[in-house]
Design a protein around this motif. Structure first.
Motif, PDB file in Angstrom:
ATOM      1  N   ALA A 187       8.513 -54.514 -26.719  1.00 52.07           N
ATOM      2  CA  ALA A 187       9.094 -54.143 -28.340  1.00 52.07           C
ATOM      3  C   ALA A 187      10.446 -54.722 -28.042  1.00 52.07           C
ATOM      4  CB  ALA A 187       8.918 -53.070 -28.940  1.00 52.07           C
ATOM      5  N   LEU A 188      11.000 -54.939 -26.966  1.00 46.92           N
ATOM      6  CA  LEU A 188      12.472 -55.316 -26.778  1.00 46.92           C
ATOM      7  C   LEU A 188      12.907 -56.715 -27.571  1.00 46.92           C
ATOM      8  CD1 LEU A 188      13.587 -54.054 -23.545  1.00 46.92           C
ATOM      9  CD2 LEU A 188      13.917 -53.169 -25.516  1.00 46.92           C
ATOM     10  N   VAL A 189      11.902 -57.540 -27.371  1.00 41.97           N
ATOM     11  CA  VAL A 189      12.191 -58.847 -27.952  1.00 41.97           C
ATOM     12  C   VAL A 189      12.230 -58.804 -29.694  1.00 41.97           C
ATOM     13  CG1 VAL A 189      11.323 -61.106 -28.599  1.00 41.97           C
ATOM     14  CG2 VAL A 189      11.220 -60.139 -26.296  1.00 41.97           C
ATOM     15  N   GLN A 190      11.266 -57.965 -30.173  1.00 42.65           N
ATOM     16  CA  GLN A 190      11.570 -57.693 -31.386  1.00 42.65           C
ATOM     17  C   GLN A 190      12.691 -57.056 -31.906  1.00 42.65           C
ATOM     18  OE1 GLN A 190       8.043 -55.774 -32.932  1.00 42.65           O
ATOM     19  NE2 GLN A 190       8.658 -55.572 -35.312  1.00 42.65           N
ATOM     20  N   ARG A 191      13.170 -56.020 -31.173  1.00 42.88           N
ATOM     21  CA  ARG A 191      14.341 -55.247 -31.522  1.00 42.88           C
ATOM     22  C   ARG A 191      15.764 -56.170 -31.517  1.00 42.88           C
ATOM     23  NH1 ARG A 191      14.780 -49.755 -31.417  1.00 42.88           N
ATOM     24  NH2 ARG A 191      13.065 -48.590 -31.277  1.00 42.88           N
ATOM     25  N   LEU A 192      15.777 -57.209 -30.598  1.00 46.30           N
ATOM     26  CA  LEU A 192      17.005 -58.170 -30.505  1.00 46.30           C
ATOM     27  C   LEU A 192      16.591 -59.142 -31.506  1.00 46.30           C
ATOM     28  CD1 LEU A 192      17.154 -58.213 -26.583  1.00 46.30           C
ATOM     29  CD2 LEU A 192      18.049 -56.847 -28.014  1.00 46.30           C
ATOM     30  N   GLU A 193      15.750 -59.583 -32.193  1.00 50.77           N
ATOM     31  CA  GLU A 193      15.811 -60.567 -32.963  1.00 50.77           C
ATOM     32  C   GLU A 193      16.545 -60.107 -34.214  1.00 50.77           C
ATOM     33  OE1 GLU A 193      11.480 -61.599 -33.802  1.00 50.77           O
ATOM     34  OE2 GLU A 193      11.329 -62.727 -31.938  1.00 50.77           O
ATOM     35  N   GLY A 194      17.036 -61.319 -34.817  1.00 53.64           N
ATOM     36  CA  GLY A 194      17.932 -61.253 -36.179  1.00 53.64           C
ATOM     37  C   GLY A 194      19.431 -60.697 -36.063  1.00 53.64           C
ATOM     38  N   SER A 195      19.722 -60.841 -34.828  1.00 56.15           N
ATOM     39  CA  SER A 195      21.195 -60.427 -34.593  1.00 56.15           C
ATOM     40  C   SER A 195      22.004 -61.629 -34.692  1.00 56.15           C
ATOM     41  CB  SER A 195      21.485 -60.179 -33.062  1.00 56.15           C
ATOM     42  OG  SER A 195      22.875 -59.822 -32.885  1.00 56.15           O
ATOM     43  N   PRO A 196      23.102 -61.521 -35.507  1.00 58.97           N
ATOM     44  CA  PRO A 196      23.901 -62.666 -35.886  1.00 58.97           C
ATOM     45  C   PRO A 196      24.810 -63.116 -34.497  1.00 58.97           C
ATOM     46  CG  PRO A 196      25.011 -60.481 -36.653  1.00 58.97           C
ATOM     47  CD  PRO A 196      23.689 -60.218 -35.973  1.00 58.97           C
ATOM     48  N   LEU A 197      24.680 -62.381 -33.465  1.00 58.03           N
ATOM     49  CA  LEU A 197      25.407 -62.840 -32.281  1.00 58.03           C
ATOM     50  C   LEU A 197      24.842 -63.594 -31.183  1.00 58.03           C
ATOM     51  CD1 LEU A 197      27.261 -59.296 -31.221  1.00 58.03           C
ATOM     52  CD2 LEU A 197      28.134 -61.428 -32.904  1.00 58.03           C
ATOM     53  N   TRP A 198      23.313 -63.621 -31.365  1.00 56.21           N
ATOM     54  CA  TRP A 198      22.539 -64.366 -30.435  1.00 56.21           C
ATOM     55  C   TRP A 198      21.173 -64.807 -31.226  1.00 56.21           C
ATOM     56  CZ3 TRP A 198      23.424 -59.274 -28.781  1.00 56.21           C
ATOM     57  CH2 TRP A 198      22.312 -58.445 -29.292  1.00 56.21           C
ATOM     58  N   ARG A 199      20.547 -65.615 -30.573  1.00 58.08           N
ATOM     59  CA  ARG A 199      19.363 -66.008 -31.070  1.00 58.08           C
ATOM     60  C   ARG A 199      18.325 -66.461 -29.947  1.00 58.08           C
ATOM     61  NH1 ARG A 199      22.759 -70.646 -32.181  1.00 58.08           N
ATOM     62  NH2 ARG A 199      22.522 -72.331 -30.841  1.00 58.08           N
ATOM     63  N   SER A 200      16.884 -66.546 -30.411  1.00 59.38           N
ATOM     64  CA  SER A 200      15.875 -66.745 -29.423  1.00 59.38           C
ATOM     65  C   SER A 200      15.980 -65.771 -28.197  1.00 59.38           C
ATOM     66  CB  SER A 200      16.048 -68.234 -28.912  1.00 59.38           C
ATOM     67  OG  SER A 200      16.085 -69.133 -29.851  1.00 59.38           O
ATOM     68  N   PRO A 201      15.512 -64.454 -28.447  1.00 60.84           N
ATOM     69  CA  PRO A 201      15.414 -63.545 -27.159  1.00 60.84           C
ATOM     70  C   PRO A 201      14.180 -63.668 -26.858  1.00 60.84           C
ATOM     71  CG  PRO A 201      15.417 -62.570 -29.397  1.00 60.84           C
ATOM     72  CD  PRO A 201      15.791 -63.881 -29.710  1.00 60.84           C
ATOM     73  N   ALA A 202      13.869 -63.780 -25.574  1.00 64.33           N
ATOM     74  CA  ALA A 202      12.679 -63.698 -25.095  1.00 64.33           C
ATOM     75  C   ALA A 202      12.527 -63.068 -23.388  1.00 64.33           C
ATOM     76  CB  ALA A 202      12.266 -65.458 -24.996  1.00 64.33           C
ATOM     77  N   LEU A 203      11.309 -62.656 -23.311  1.00 66.64           N
ATOM     78  CA  LEU A 203      11.172 -62.187 -21.922  1.00 66.64           C
ATOM     79  C   LEU A 203      10.991 -63.151 -20.733  1.00 66.64           C
ATOM     80  CD1 LEU A 203       8.729 -59.146 -22.702  1.00 66.64           C
ATOM     81  CD2 LEU A 203      10.999 -58.933 -22.059  1.00 66.64           C
ATOM     82  N   ALA A 204      11.747 -63.073 -19.879  1.00 62.08           N
ATOM     83  CA  ALA A 204      11.269 -64.142 -18.629  1.00 62.08           C
ATOM     84  C   ALA A 204      10.552 -63.496 -17.616  1.00 62.08           C
ATOM     85  CB  ALA A 204      12.655 -64.712 -18.278  1.00 62.08           C
ATOM     86  N   GLY A 205       9.232 -63.952 -17.684  1.00 64.98           N
ATOM     87  CA  GLY A 205       8.647 -63.509 -16.549  1.00 64.98           C
ATOM     88  C   GLY A 205       7.685 -62.350 -16.836  1.00 64.98           C
TER      89      GLY A 205
END
Length: 374
Positions: A318-336
């Motif tokens: 659920a971390l990707v969903q929590r990090l989405e929508g931030s004005p400081l970054w975009r396109s969060p995704a799990l690597a591996g």
């Protein structure tokens, strides 16, 4: 032919020299002209009855000087004791009365003006009743006519008449520079009927000194001009050196100015780039607020605009969903894939995101230009 051309050239040079010196002498006062021998004065000896009339001809005309009684034969120069020193040095001329000579006016082509005396020498027997060998003659130019010819005058005196007049002077005849003719108004015609071999040549005692002084003056003038030229060259070299130094200083100042401009522009670029992207503190604060309490970060790396998160969490999916929508970054995704950690009972995750970087003013202008000029 060459001899004639040489004589014509010498006559022209002599005429120009006389005209030039006379023109220069007119700028000097009379006393200075007399001092330097430029007054063009001469002593006129004119028979008057049984005696001799002495006059001085100068720039102001003819001035009577004295009258001598009949000259005694066998006496030396009778004028030496009579004349003052300045007058005694003047060239002496015998002035013949008008009735002692024969004058003929003749028009000649302008080309004959350079050899006037020679040309009129052939006209003696045609224009006078005398033989050319029995007279002494001279010629003068009276003026130029409108048809291009020159008006000349031939003046002839029989040699017996001339010899008689010279004999009347006694020893003074040997001191004569020339024989002229009275024009009738107290002036002289300006001819010389005395043969060249009998003309008295006066040697200027100061001639050698004048030549030496003239050479010294010429050398001093040349040296002065040379020194002036050398000074000008030295001044030009010094000025060129100053210009070179000034140019070098200007180039150094320009280089320093350019370095300062580059430094200011670099600092402005860095400040703009720093202001356009979020700071590490802001990113860490935003992560602390969005990550759940059951999540531990082992590593946080920010390379350029890439964020790398490595840690342990019970809620890793659920971390990707929590990090989405931030004005400081975009396109969060799990690597591996997620890896369970047996010691902590959590899942190990690797998550990436891209920092949001605001466009700078220059990029905004370039984008606007690209949109306006597709």
């Amino acid at each position: 032919m060459s001899a004639a051309l040489g004589g014509s050239l010498r006559a022209r040079i002599a005429g120009f020299w006389r005209w030039w010196t006379q023109a220069l002498s007119t700028w000097l006062p009379l006393r200075l002209r007399e001092l330097f021998g430029l007054a063009r004065e001469r002593l006129l000896l004119q028979p008057a009855g049984e005696g001799l009339r002495i006059s001085v001809e100068g720039a102001d005309g003819v001035s009577p000087l004295a009258e001598l009684p009949q000259l005694a034969e066998g006496v030396g120069d009778p004028l030496a004791s009579l004349l003052v020193q300045r007058v005694a040095r003047l060239p002496r001329w015998l002035l013949l009365p008008p009735d002692a000579v024969l004058r003929r006016r003749l028009p000649l082509p302008a080309a004959a003006g350079d050899r006037l005396r020679e040309v009129l020498g052939f006209e003696i027997e045609r224009q006078t009743p005398f033989q050319a060998a029995s007279v002494e003659y001279d010629a003068r130019v009276l003026g130029r006519r409108g048809d291009g010819q020159v008006e000349t005058e031939l003046v002839v005196v029989p040699r017996p008449v001339l010899e008689a007049r010279l004999a009347a002077l006694g020893a003074a005849a040997t001191t004569l520079t020339g024989v002229d003719v009275d024009a009738g108004d107290g002036e002289a015609l300006g001819v010389n009927l005395l043969p060249g071999a009998r003309r008295h040549r006066r040697v200027d005692p100061w001639l050698r000194w004048n030549l030496v002084l003239g050479a010294v003056a010429l050398a001093a003038t040349v040296a002065g001009f040379w020194q002036m030229l050398d000074n000008r060259r030295a001044a030009a070299d010094a000025f060129e050196a100053e210009v070179g130094q000034a140019a070098e200083r200007a180039r150094g100042a320009s280089a320093q100015r350019q370095a300062l401009v580059d430094l200011v522009e670099g600092m402005a670029f860095l400040q703009a780039a720093r202001a356009a992207r979020p700071t590490t503190v802001e990113v860490m604060d935003e992560l602390a607020r969005r990550l759940p309490d059951s999540t531990w970060l082992e590593k946080l790396t920010i390379e350029d605009t890439r964020i790398l998160l490595i840690g342990l969490s019970n809620e890793a999916p659920a971390l990707v969903q929590r990090l989405e929508g931030s004005p400081l970054w975009r396109s969060p995704a799990l690597a591996g894939a997620l890896q369970p950690d047996p010691r902590s009972g959590r899942d190990r995750f690797t998550l990436t995101a891209e920092l949001v970087v605001a466009p700078t003013a220059g990029q905004t202008r370039e984008s606007a230009r690209a949109r306006s000029n597709p």
